[in-house]
Design an enzyme around this catalytic site. Structure first.
Site, PDB file in Angstrom:
ATOM      1  N   LYS A  24       0.824  -1.215   0.000  1.00  0.00           N
ATOM      2  CA  LYS A  24       0.000   0.000   0.000  1.00  0.00           C
ATOM      3  C   LYS A  24       0.861   1.269   0.000  1.00  0.00           C
ATOM      4  O   LYS A  24       0.588   2.195  -0.749  1.00  0.00           O
ATOM      5  CB  LYS A  24      -0.909   0.044   1.252  1.00  0.00           C
ATOM      6  N   ARG A  45      -9.037   1.246   9.234  1.00  0.00           N
ATOM      7  CA  ARG A  45      -8.652  -0.131   9.511  1.00  0.00           C
ATOM      8  C   ARG A  45      -9.723  -0.858  10.302  1.00  0.00           C
ATOM      9  O   ARG A  45      -9.553  -2.029  10.615  1.00  0.00           O
ATOM     10  CB  ARG A  45      -7.360  -0.132  10.329  1.00  0.00           C
ATOM     11  N   ARG A  57      12.090  -5.767   4.178  1.00  0.00           N
ATOM     12  CA  ARG A  57      11.963  -4.413   3.622  1.00  0.00           C
ATOM     13  C   ARG A  57      12.647  -3.328   4.448  1.00  0.00           C
ATOM     14  O   ARG A  57      12.800  -3.448   5.660  1.00  0.00           O
ATOM     15  CB  ARG A  57      10.497  -4.077   3.351  1.00  0.00           C
ATOM     16  N   ARG A  68      11.723  -0.848  10.006  1.00  0.00           N
ATOM     17  CA  ARG A  68      10.707  -0.623  11.032  1.00  0.00           C
ATOM     18  C   ARG A  68      10.819  -1.663  12.141  1.00  0.00           C
ATOM     19  O   ARG A  68      10.997  -2.844  11.865  1.00  0.00           O
ATOM     20  CB  ARG A  68       9.310  -0.718  10.405  1.00  0.00           C
ATOM     21  N   ARG A 104       0.033  -8.539  13.358  1.00  0.00           N
ATOM     22  CA  ARG A 104      -0.575  -7.548  12.464  1.00  0.00           C
ATOM     23  C   ARG A 104      -1.530  -8.225  11.487  1.00  0.00           C
ATOM     24  O   ARG A 104      -2.566  -7.668  11.132  1.00  0.00           O
ATOM     25  CB  ARG A 104       0.533  -6.776  11.721  1.00  0.00           C
TER      26      ARG A 104
END
Ligand code: AMP
Length: 215
Positions: free
Chosen positions: A13, A88, A127, A160, A171
């Site tokens: 996203k 969300r 990532r 992160r 998550r």
């Protein structure tokens, strides 16, 4: 134009929202980015959100709704915004509907980026982003082009703290139980379209750009 990108953590996203914001002159509104900035700055909201984010759970609705209500009313959002990571929960979606209605605006499109859950953990755990310009990279799929340098010239990158396997699993649980109900919510409103989030980044961008042209 108000666009929402929906999808599990790691669906891409953020990457797509950045690109669309640039090509369509929209402001990218990422509650995740805003909360991370609040954590780094040590604000009250940041202090409240830090542990919740590290556990991979959702920050309370009233906190994120207030952040978005404040941001979306600012002049730079007049042309439109692309929301990435908000809403969300159904309560957040309802609050957004009210917010837009009170400003005489409407939601144009909700784009679901569908991904294979098995691939998400690998995608997320590799990532990292450029500390300067925020460009996203990946250990396996997308390394900085030359000499470990970002295209903007920076050599510093950030990972992160919630991009680890254990937190990613939490998550995903939060996504399935609290965010997935948004799919029928927006389907009923006739604004939902799904794109294949497993395709190459450029292919996904093309699918989204085509949808926005048609809108
Ligand atoms: P993201 O960068 O969108 O993956 O968000 C990182 C973390 O920030 C999430 O795991 C949540 O803890 C928190 N967060 C971001 N957006 C929201 C939201 N709309 N509602 C609740 N929590 C959020």
């Amino acid at each position: 134009m108000i666009i929402i990108l929906l999808g599990a953590p790691g669906a891409g996203k953020g990457t797509q929202a950045r690109q669309i914001a640039e090509t369509h002159n929209l402001v990218q509104l990422s509650t995740g980015d805003m909360l991370r900035a609040a954590v780094s700055a040590g604000t009250e909201i940041g202090k409240q959100a830090k542990d919740i984010m590290e556990r991979g759970e959702l920050v309370p609705d009233d906190v994120v709704v207030a952040i978005i209500a404040d941001r979306i009313g600012q002049p730079d959002c007049a042309n439109g915004a692309i929301l990435d990571g908000f809403p969300r929960t159904v309560a957040q979606a309802e609050a957004l509907d009210d917010m837009l209605e009170s400003k005489g605006r409407k939601l144009d499109k909700v784009i679901e980026m569908a991904v294979d859950e098995a691939a998400l953990i690998e995608r997320i755990s590799g990532r990292f982003t450029c500390a300067e310009c925020g460009e996203g990279y990946h250990d396996k799929f997308k390394l900085p082009a030359k000499d470990g340098k970002c295209h903007c010239g920076a050599t510093e990158f950030i990972r992160r703290p919630d991009d680890n396997e254990e937190t990613v699993r939490s998550r995903l649980v939060a996504y399935r139980s609290q965010t997935e109900p948004l799919l029928p919510y927006y389907r009923r409103k006739g604004v939902l379209t799904t794109v294949d989030g497993m395709a190459e980044i450029s292919q996904v961008s093309k699918q989204i750009a085509d949808l926005l042209e048609a809108a």
